[in-house]
Design a protein around this motif. Structure first.
Motif, short mmCIF file in Angstrom:
data_model
loop_
_atom_site.label_atom_id
_atom_site.label_comp_id
_atom_site.label_asym_id
_atom_site.label_seq_id
_atom_site.Cartn_x
_atom_site.Cartn_y
_atom_site.Cartn_z
N ILE A 13 1.18 -8.93 0.19
CA ILE A 13 2.12 -8.61 1.28
C ILE A 13 1.74 -9.44 2.50
CG2 ILE A 13 2.61 -6.28 0.44
CD1 ILE A 13 0.66 -5.21 2.54
N THR A 14 2.68 -9.59 3.42
CA THR A 14 2.42 -10.39 4.62
C THR A 14 1.71 -9.55 5.67
OG1 THR A 14 4.52 -9.83 5.68
CG2 THR A 14 4.50 -11.71 4.15
N PHE A 15 1.16 -10.27 6.68
CA PHE A 15 0.51 -9.58 7.78
C PHE A 15 1.50 -8.70 8.53
CE2 PHE A 15 -0.34 -9.61 12.36
CZ PHE A 15 -1.58 -8.98 12.39
N ALA A 16 2.71 -9.20 8.71
CA ALA A 16 3.73 -8.43 9.44
C ALA A 16 4.10 -7.17 8.67
CB ALA A 16 4.96 -9.30 9.68
N GLN A 17 4.25 -7.27 7.32
CA GLN A 17 4.59 -6.09 6.52
C GLN A 17 3.49 -5.04 6.61
OE1 GLN A 17 5.18 -8.20 2.80
NE2 GLN A 17 7.40 -7.83 2.86
N ALA A 18 2.25 -5.50 6.56
CA ALA A 18 1.14 -4.56 6.64
C ALA A 18 1.06 -3.89 8.01
CB ALA A 18 -0.17 -5.28 6.33
N ALA A 19 1.30 -4.68 9.05
CA ALA A 19 1.17 -4.13 10.40
C ALA A 19 2.33 -3.23 10.78
CB ALA A 19 1.05 -5.29 11.39
N LEU A 20 3.54 -3.63 10.42
CA LEU A 20 4.73 -2.91 10.86
C LEU A 20 5.25 -1.91 9.83
CD1 LEU A 20 6.64 -5.97 12.39
CD2 LEU A 20 5.20 -4.30 13.58
N GLY A 21 4.75 -2.02 8.58
CA GLY A 21 5.33 -1.21 7.52
C GLY A 21 6.56 -1.89 6.97
N ALA A 22 6.88 -1.65 5.72
CA ALA A 22 8.03 -2.33 5.13
C ALA A 22 8.37 -1.70 3.78
CB ALA A 22 7.74 -3.82 4.95
N GLN A 23 9.50 -2.12 3.26
CA GLN A 23 9.90 -1.74 1.90
C GLN A 23 9.72 -2.98 1.03
OE1 GLN A 23 14.10 -0.83 0.56
NE2 GLN A 23 13.25 1.27 0.55
N ILE A 24 8.91 -2.85 -0.03
CA ILE A 24 8.60 -4.01 -0.87
C ILE A 24 9.07 -3.77 -2.30
CG2 ILE A 24 6.62 -4.70 0.54
CD1 ILE A 24 4.82 -3.41 -1.58
N GLU A 25 9.25 -4.84 -3.04
CA GLU A 25 9.63 -4.76 -4.45
C GLU A 25 8.37 -4.87 -5.32
OE1 GLU A 25 12.51 -7.76 -5.28
OE2 GLU A 25 14.18 -6.55 -4.49
N ILE A 26 8.25 -3.97 -6.29
CA ILE A 26 7.09 -3.95 -7.19
C ILE A 26 7.59 -4.06 -8.63
CG2 ILE A 26 5.14 -2.61 -8.04
CD1 ILE A 26 4.90 -1.35 -5.30
N GLU A 27 7.03 -5.01 -9.34
CA GLU A 27 7.39 -5.20 -10.75
C GLU A 27 6.66 -4.17 -11.62
OE1 GLU A 27 6.96 -8.55 -14.32
OE2 GLU A 27 6.20 -8.96 -12.28
N THR A 28 7.39 -3.50 -12.51
CA THR A 28 6.81 -2.59 -13.49
C THR A 28 7.27 -3.03 -14.87
OG1 THR A 28 8.59 -0.94 -13.72
CG2 THR A 28 7.19 -0.78 -11.75
N PRO A 29 6.65 -2.50 -15.94
CA PRO A 29 7.11 -2.87 -17.29
C PRO A 29 8.54 -2.43 -17.57
CG PRO A 29 4.92 -1.91 -17.37
CD PRO A 29 5.43 -1.68 -15.98
N PRO B 252 -1.24 -16.24 6.67
CA PRO B 252 -0.46 -17.49 6.58
C PRO B 252 -1.30 -18.71 6.93
CG PRO B 252 0.13 -16.25 8.54
CD PRO B 252 -0.75 -15.34 7.74
N LYS B 253 -1.04 -19.80 6.21
CA LYS B 253 -1.80 -21.04 6.43
C LYS B 253 -1.06 -22.05 7.31
CE LYS B 253 -4.31 -20.79 2.03
NZ LYS B 253 -4.61 -21.48 0.76
#
Length: 374
Positions: free
Chosen positions: A276-292, A338-339
């Motif tokens: 996850i990105t720094f912004a997602q971690a800091a601000l909270g977010a909805q992310i997509e997670i792959e499952t079987p 981020p680089k």
């Protein structure tokens, strides 16, 4: 030197005598001429030696066959037995003694009968997701099956196997002899027919008398949900053909599961690392997670730290034969720094650092305060 008496005449039997008749005649003769029953009788002692010599040859199928062909010249057994007149020891070893004792001094080994077919093992590699969701695969295996030419008999078409004369088709022979422990009998597999009870004179050209020939066969393999690498699926009666009248062996298909690029399996549970990105971690977010079972959306709270784990119940590996039980999926969150930042992003981060500086100073002061108190 006196001419030796014919072994069959010596025991008082015909050349077509069965192993049972040979044994019975030997018993009668050995009792009659035994040294204990004829003390100081040299003639009886010599007769006793000759009887044991005759039994040693006629009770052994291979020796009997050679004797029937060329007579006494097949063996140079002058003097018959040894050990003080108690013959039969020259061709007797300790293994015979053990077999006799285990067989109850006469019970011996019984013919084992037709042998079942051998088991066969094959290997198949399936995708990781196929091991989770199940799949159907076709594989080709080479298996020794019943010969189509001779129908498993091993004999040339138009001919049939002959009953072994050495054992009269029983597959076993019984041998009686005098030992240090007394009179004993052993029952062993016939050496002429190797325990089969039959001899093939004209062998089938296709299988060379084996009764089996390799065949290619297509097997439909249903890979069950939740199977693990190294486990096997058993196909009863799909292995190598047995002897006539005996069942086939089984086929075991060993499953190898290819590794997955993201998922790691431990038992029925799965493990996944999610960036996850720094912004997602800091601000909270909805992310997509792959499952079987497909992609799902999940919320992460503001201020999430790297290494935080999320447990998705029921998104792991099914239990074989228990469709209502499934393991879990553990997702570990990693914050990616981020680089390559553009000028605007760099400026915003500088402003953030300046705004956050007081917070960091206060945090360090608090740490120093607690250290002094401690």
């Amino acid at each position: 030197m006196a001419t030796k008496q014919d072994y069959y005449e010596l025991l008082g039997i015909s050349r077509s005598a069965t192993p049972e008749e040979i044994k019975k005649a030997y018993r009668t003769a050995v009792k009659k001429y035994h040294p204990d029953n004829n003390p100081d009788d040299k003639a009886a002692e010599e007769k006793f030696k000759e009887i044991n010599e005759a039994n040693t040859v006629l009770s052994d199928p291979e020796k009997k066959a050679r004797y029937d062909q060329i007579g006494h010249s097949a063996y140079n057994q002058s003097g018959g037995g040894s050990a003080g007149g108690y013959g039969g020891f020259n061709d007797f070893d300790f293994s015979d003694l053990v077999r006799g004792m285990m067989g109850g001094f006469g019970g011996g080994q019984r013919r084992r009968g037709p042998s079942p077919g051998n088991h066969v093992e094959a290997n198949i590699t399936v995708d990781f997701m196929d091991s989770i969701n199940g799949a159907t695969r076709d594989i080709e295996v080479s298996i020794k099956d019943t010969c189509d030419t001779c129908k498993g008999s091993g004999a040339k078409p138009g001919t049939v196997p002959e009953s072994c004369r050495a054992c009269n088709g029983s597959g076993t022979v019984r041998q009686a002899m005098q030992t240090l422990l007394g009179y004993m009998e052993t029952t062993t597999a016939c050496k002429v027919c190797r325990g089969a009870g039959k001899i093939i004179r004209d062998k089938c050209a296709t299988c060379n008398g084996a009764g089996k020939s390799p065949k290619r066969r297509t097997i439909v393999v249903k890979v069950p949900k939740g199977i693990e690498s190294g486990q096997s699926i058993r196909f009863s009666g799909q292995g190598e053909a047995g002897d006539i009248g005996a069942p086939k062996g089984d086929l075991y298909v060993r499953i190898n599961v290819a590794p997955h690029k993201d998922f790691k399996r431990r038992g029925q549970n799965l493990y996944l690392e999610k960036n996850i990105t720094f912004a997602q971690a800091a601000l909270g977010a909805q992310i997509e997670i792959e499952t079987p079972y497909g992609t799902e959306r999940h919320n992460i709270v503001a201020g999430t730290q790297t290494g935080t784990s999320m447990n998705l119940r029921g998104k792991g590996v099914p239990y074989i034969n228990q469709p209502n039980r499934t393991g879990d999926l553990t997702v570990t969150l990693n914050i990616v720094v981020p680089k390559n930042l553009n000028d605007k992003q760099k400026e915003l981060l500088r402003q953030f650092a300046e705004e956050d500086g007081d917070n960091m100073d206060n945090l360090e002061n608090k740490k120093g305060f607690f250290k002094r108190k401690k």
